[in-house]
Design a protein around this motif. Sequence first.
Motif, short mmCIF file in Angstrom:
data_model
loop_
_atom_site.label_atom_id
_atom_site.label_comp_id
_atom_site.label_asym_id
_atom_site.label_seq_id
_atom_site.Cartn_x
_atom_site.Cartn_y
_atom_site.Cartn_z
N THR A 20 -27.26 -11.28 47.58
CA THR A 20 -26.60 -12.44 48.18
C THR A 20 -27.55 -13.62 48.33
O THR A 20 -27.12 -14.76 48.37
CB THR A 20 -26.00 -12.10 49.56
OG1 THR A 20 -27.06 -11.69 50.46
CG2 THR A 20 -24.97 -10.99 49.45
N SER A 141 -21.75 -7.29 42.75
CA SER A 141 -21.12 -8.55 42.36
C SER A 141 -20.14 -9.03 43.41
O SER A 141 -20.02 -10.24 43.68
CB SER A 141 -20.41 -8.39 41.01
OG SER A 141 -21.33 -8.05 40.00
N SER A 142 -19.43 -8.08 44.03
CA SER A 142 -18.48 -8.43 45.09
C SER A 142 -19.20 -9.04 46.28
O SER A 142 -18.77 -10.06 46.82
CB SER A 142 -17.71 -7.18 45.53
OG SER A 142 -16.87 -7.47 46.62
N CYS A 143 -20.31 -8.43 46.68
CA CYS A 143 -21.06 -8.95 47.82
C CYS A 143 -21.66 -10.32 47.50
O CYS A 143 -21.72 -11.19 48.37
CB CYS A 143 -22.17 -7.98 48.21
SG CYS A 143 -21.57 -6.52 49.08
N ALA A 145 -20.28 -12.53 45.49
CA ALA A 145 -19.16 -13.48 45.57
C ALA A 145 -18.70 -13.67 47.01
O ALA A 145 -18.42 -14.80 47.44
CB ALA A 145 -18.01 -13.00 44.70
N LEU A 146 -18.63 -12.56 47.77
CA LEU A 146 -18.22 -12.66 49.16
C LEU A 146 -19.26 -13.43 49.97
O LEU A 146 -18.92 -14.21 50.87
CB LEU A 146 -18.03 -11.26 49.76
CG LEU A 146 -17.46 -11.19 51.17
CD1 LEU A 146 -16.09 -11.87 51.22
CD2 LEU A 146 -17.36 -9.75 51.65
N SER A 257 -14.94 -12.06 44.55
CA SER A 257 -15.50 -10.91 45.27
C SER A 257 -14.53 -9.74 45.26
O SER A 257 -14.94 -8.58 45.15
CB SER A 257 -15.85 -11.30 46.71
OG SER A 257 -14.69 -11.48 47.49
N PHE A 261 -15.38 -6.26 43.51
CA PHE A 261 -15.43 -5.06 44.34
C PHE A 261 -14.60 -3.94 43.73
O PHE A 261 -14.98 -2.76 43.81
CB PHE A 261 -14.90 -5.40 45.74
CG PHE A 261 -14.86 -4.20 46.66
CD1 PHE A 261 -16.02 -3.74 47.26
CD2 PHE A 261 -13.67 -3.56 46.92
CE1 PHE A 261 -15.98 -2.63 48.11
CE2 PHE A 261 -13.62 -2.45 47.76
CZ PHE A 261 -14.79 -2.00 48.36
N GLY A 311 -14.56 -13.43 38.16
CA GLY A 311 -15.25 -12.52 39.07
C GLY A 311 -15.67 -11.21 38.44
O GLY A 311 -16.63 -10.57 38.90
#
Length: 394
Positions: A20, A141-143, A145-146, A257, A261, A311
């Motif tokens: 992140t 990748s989700s984290c 984006a989040l 995200s 995820f 994403g």
Amino acid sequence: MEKTISQLTHIKAVLLFASTMTVMSGAIIAPALPGISRHFPDQPQVLIQLILTIPALMITLFSPLMGYLADRFGRKKLLLMMLGIYGFAGVAGFFIDRVDLLLSSRALMGIAVAGILSISTTLVGDYFDSTERARFLGLQSSCMALGGVIFINLGGILSDWSWRGPFLLYLTGVLLLPYAWAILQEPKASSGVNTDVTDAPVKVDYGRTGLAYLIAMISMAMFYMFPAQLPFLLSQQGQISGMAIGIALSMAALTASIVAFCYGYYKPFLSVMTIYVLGFLLAATGFLIVGFTQSYAMAIVGAAISGLGLGAFMPNTTTWLMRITPQRVRGRVFGGFTSTFFFGQFISPVVVAPTMVWLESLRNVFTAMAIVCCLLAVVLIILGKTTLQADNKL
């Protein structure tokens, strides 16, 4: 290395937090761009946008070196050093009142990001195998984006106070440093001990690796049109707060995200090429909406749809590279991946500036990107049925 569940949990936490940090390099100050532009009224808009993207140029230039250093001397020490540089160079923007010095501090922070992302992604390959790796790459990748969602909105709130406010958030790099030092272990496979096995030549598929790099660069250039261009597009519709801009920008990151995820869950049913094609088609839909709408709400919808498409690109590309890259050279390959991925971020405003002059408006640029996405989807469909048939089954 044998690890307990608790150790793995802490290792995952460090890698996710480190990931992140890379998103923060740009996302935090994106809502502050109009404020920075007003503070430096004699500077051209493209130069103000480079304050956002200059770290990406440094990532492009230094990621291959970082990957080599990680393979040669080990991952942990280099990662800790880069976290420290990241924090101090990032927060320096709070105190600087000259554009040239601001660009210099952002460039130094970009070098640190090059090390952080290259090493953290390489460590995923070192620590995890097979299905667990695919799921963690999706989670990573989700984290990222989040984190973009959270940091863009925090940056928006702080930019309403002052354009300098968002730079304070970069201190998180320093806060992560002691945790990473205590938790991470140096993977045995990355040690610098020379043996007959480690000196043996390793074959890299340069053709497929190069295509993965190219797709990563294009997808990042497209995704970064939202933080780099959408604030100015929305500002053309009237006075708008930094918080409102942050909300609009965060929608693309939020949907990105979500799809990242879920990557580990839908990947078994879709091939690498299929995910790319679907991603480009969704991105095209979102760009088309943004290009045609005059509404703030519909601009948010368009950004969200494009986020759904783009994403999946990072976990999809990293999964593809993990499968075709030997473990011993992953640091170098993922250094190159980081380089091209963020080169797309850097060239995004550089390419858009002359294109906007040619197409006469920023809205037309978004519409043109929709057409480009459709063309790229067609190209990948053809490649998946010809030269990349094997990857169409991965």
